[in-house]
Design a protein around this motif. Structure first.
Motif, short mmCIF file in Angstrom:
data_model
loop_
_atom_site.label_atom_id
_atom_site.label_comp_id
_atom_site.label_asym_id
_atom_site.label_seq_id
_atom_site.Cartn_x
_atom_site.Cartn_y
_atom_site.Cartn_z
N ARG A 189 -117.88 23.64 62.68
CA ARG A 189 -117.04 23.63 61.48
C ARG A 189 -117.89 23.99 60.27
O ARG A 189 -118.93 23.38 60.02
CB ARG A 189 -116.44 22.23 61.28
CG ARG A 189 -115.30 22.19 60.27
CD ARG A 189 -114.84 20.77 60.03
NE ARG A 189 -113.43 20.73 59.64
CZ ARG A 189 -112.92 19.79 58.86
NH1 ARG A 189 -113.67 18.82 58.39
NH2 ARG A 189 -111.63 19.82 58.55
N VAL A 190 -117.45 25.01 59.52
CA VAL A 190 -118.22 25.50 58.39
C VAL A 190 -117.32 25.58 57.16
O VAL A 190 -116.10 25.71 57.26
CB VAL A 190 -118.84 26.88 58.68
CG1 VAL A 190 -119.72 26.82 59.91
CG2 VAL A 190 -117.76 27.95 58.86
N VAL A 191 -117.93 25.51 55.98
CA VAL A 191 -117.19 25.78 54.75
C VAL A 191 -116.68 27.21 54.83
O VAL A 191 -117.43 28.15 55.11
CB VAL A 191 -118.09 25.58 53.52
CG1 VAL A 191 -117.39 26.03 52.25
CG2 VAL A 191 -118.49 24.10 53.40
N SER A 192 -115.40 27.39 54.58
CA SER A 192 -114.75 28.66 54.92
C SER A 192 -114.91 29.76 53.89
O SER A 192 -114.84 30.94 54.23
CB SER A 192 -113.26 28.41 55.14
OG SER A 192 -112.67 27.94 53.94
N ALA A 193 -115.10 29.39 52.61
CA ALA A 193 -114.97 30.38 51.53
C ALA A 193 -113.63 31.12 51.71
O ALA A 193 -112.65 30.51 52.11
CB ALA A 193 -116.16 31.33 51.50
N TYR A 251 -112.41 24.48 55.22
CA TYR A 251 -113.23 24.62 56.42
C TYR A 251 -112.56 25.53 57.45
O TYR A 251 -111.33 25.68 57.48
CB TYR A 251 -113.46 23.26 57.07
CG TYR A 251 -114.19 22.27 56.20
CD1 TYR A 251 -115.57 22.28 56.10
CD2 TYR A 251 -113.49 21.33 55.46
CE1 TYR A 251 -116.25 21.37 55.29
CE2 TYR A 251 -114.14 20.41 54.64
CZ TYR A 251 -115.52 20.44 54.57
OH TYR A 251 -116.18 19.54 53.76
N THR A 252 -113.38 26.10 58.32
CA THR A 252 -112.89 26.83 59.48
C THR A 252 -114.03 26.91 60.49
O THR A 252 -115.07 26.29 60.33
CB THR A 252 -112.37 28.23 59.09
OG1 THR A 252 -111.62 28.78 60.17
CG2 THR A 252 -113.50 29.17 58.69
N SER A 253 -113.82 27.69 61.54
CA SER A 253 -114.88 27.95 62.53
C SER A 253 -114.67 29.34 63.08
O SER A 253 -113.58 29.94 62.94
CB SER A 253 -114.83 26.93 63.67
OG SER A 253 -113.67 27.11 64.46
N ALA A 254 -115.70 29.89 63.72
CA ALA A 254 -115.57 31.21 64.33
C ALA A 254 -114.47 31.21 65.38
O ALA A 254 -113.70 32.17 65.50
CB ALA A 254 -116.90 31.63 64.94
N LEU A 255 -114.37 30.13 66.15
CA LEU A 255 -113.36 30.06 67.19
C LEU A 255 -111.95 29.97 66.61
O LEU A 255 -111.02 30.61 67.11
CB LEU A 255 -113.62 28.86 68.10
CG LEU A 255 -112.80 28.78 69.38
CD1 LEU A 255 -113.00 30.03 70.24
CD2 LEU A 255 -113.16 27.53 70.17
N GLY A 288 -103.16 24.86 66.53
CA GLY A 288 -104.30 24.42 67.32
C GLY A 288 -105.65 24.74 66.70
O GLY A 288 -106.66 24.82 67.41
N LEU A 289 -105.67 24.89 65.39
CA LEU A 289 -106.92 25.20 64.69
C LEU A 289 -107.64 23.89 64.39
O LEU A 289 -107.39 23.23 63.39
CB LEU A 289 -106.63 25.97 63.40
CG LEU A 289 -105.79 27.23 63.57
CD1 LEU A 289 -105.55 27.90 62.21
CD2 LEU A 289 -106.43 28.22 64.54
N GLU A 290 -108.53 23.50 65.26
CA GLU A 290 -109.13 22.17 65.20
C GLU A 290 -110.10 21.99 64.05
O GLU A 290 -110.36 20.86 63.62
CB GLU A 290 -109.82 21.86 66.54
CG GLU A 290 -108.87 21.83 67.72
CD GLU A 290 -109.57 21.53 69.03
OE1 GLU A 290 -110.83 21.44 69.02
OE2 GLU A 290 -108.87 21.42 70.05
N ASN A 291 -110.66 23.08 63.55
CA ASN A 291 -111.69 22.97 62.51
C ASN A 291 -111.29 23.61 61.19
O ASN A 291 -112.13 23.78 60.31
CB ASN A 291 -113.00 23.59 63.01
CG ASN A 291 -113.62 22.79 64.13
OD1 ASN A 291 -113.91 21.62 63.96
ND2 ASN A 291 -113.81 23.42 65.29
#
Length: 268
Positions: A42-46, A156-160, A133-136
């Motif tokens: 999980r990363v800060v998405s910008a 937040y988001t993630s590559a997945l 289903g976007l868990e992050n």
């Protein structure tokens, strides 16, 4: 070169760079994961959060809650000085939802984005992401709201998760055909070529949305390589680049070129 060799090369490049990173690459013809590194982090998405906002808004259009010609006003607190659309004495009364979404994606306008967040609401946005289903992925603040960041609220988001968004659009699993075409059109016209497309010399259609803040540069999307379309997301954070500086964008460009050349060889 096989998948394992590509993964090793990508890992060596990313791990040698002074930033944290994540990557996910998928062959959309076969569904095969070509390479993946820390994709669930999980990363800060910008600005990559704006893809989820776009899909959420278009879902509301499909459900009849909004219309593409609905007028969206801009509250004074949603204006940001970096806007290149809603500048002083121009368009400050807002515009249609279609145009607001266009500027949010194509030009990454933060004032447009804030108006969209105000229209949709945090609870609705996050419930939509959960249904997908976007868990992050989560939206907890407006663009450039540093007070919210200091208070512990961020996006937040993630590559997945980004892969899941683009794959659903690519495979026609969300929205109507008409609204998928709107989303695809916007994502194909993004006016930023500094990351994934930085070192790609060929004319290739790409659906993507980059994002950047101080020490953070991301880009993710679908390359419509003839005969071998693929998804690639590269995320870098805690790195040396201030917003607008090129070091992390160059890194993403190097990684993207490696994946692009690998996919061209697979096509052959």
């Amino acid at each position: 070169m096989g998948n394992a060799d590509l993964q090793a090369k990508l890992a060596a490049i990313l791990d040698a760079f002074p930033a944290k990173s994540a990557l996910h690459a998928v062959d959309l013809t076969t569904g095969e994961v070509v390479a993946s590194l820390r994709a669930e982090t999980r990363v800060v998405s910008a600005s990559t959060i704006k893809v989820a906002l776009l899909f959420c808004a278009l879902e509301d259009v499909m459900a009849g809650k909004l219309a593409l010609d609905t007028h969206i006003s801009i509250a004074p607190e949603d204006f940001r000085e970096d806007t290149r659309v809603f500048e002083p004495e121009y368009r400050q009364d807002g515009c249609s939802l279609w145009e607001m979404l266009y500027w949010m994606i194509v030009l990454s306008d933060n004032t447009a984005t804030n108006a969209v967040i105000s229209t949709l609401g945090y609870e609705h946005i996050n419930a939509y992401c959960a249904r997908l289903g976007l868990e992050n992925t989560a939206c907890q603040r407006k663009m450039l709201d540093w007070t919210a960041v200091r208070e512990g609220r961020n996006n937040y988001t993630s590559a997945l998760d980004q892969f899941r968004l683009y794959e659903m659009l690519y495979r026609g699993e969300i929205l109507s055909e008409e609204l998928r075409a709107v989303a695809a059109d916007f994502l194909s016209r993004v006016r930023s070529f500094d990351e994934l497309q930085r070192y790609i010399p060929d004319a290739v259609t790409v659906w993507h949305k980059p994002g950047g803040l101080d020490h953070l540069t991301h880009d993710a999307g679908v390359f419509f390589l003839k005969g071998r379309p693929y998804f690639l997301g590269v995320f870098t954070w805690d790195g040396p680049s201030l917003d607008g500086q090129p070091e992390q964008a160059r890194l993403i460009g190097r990684v993207s070129r490696l994946v692009y050349d690998f996919m061209k060889e697979k096509r052959a």
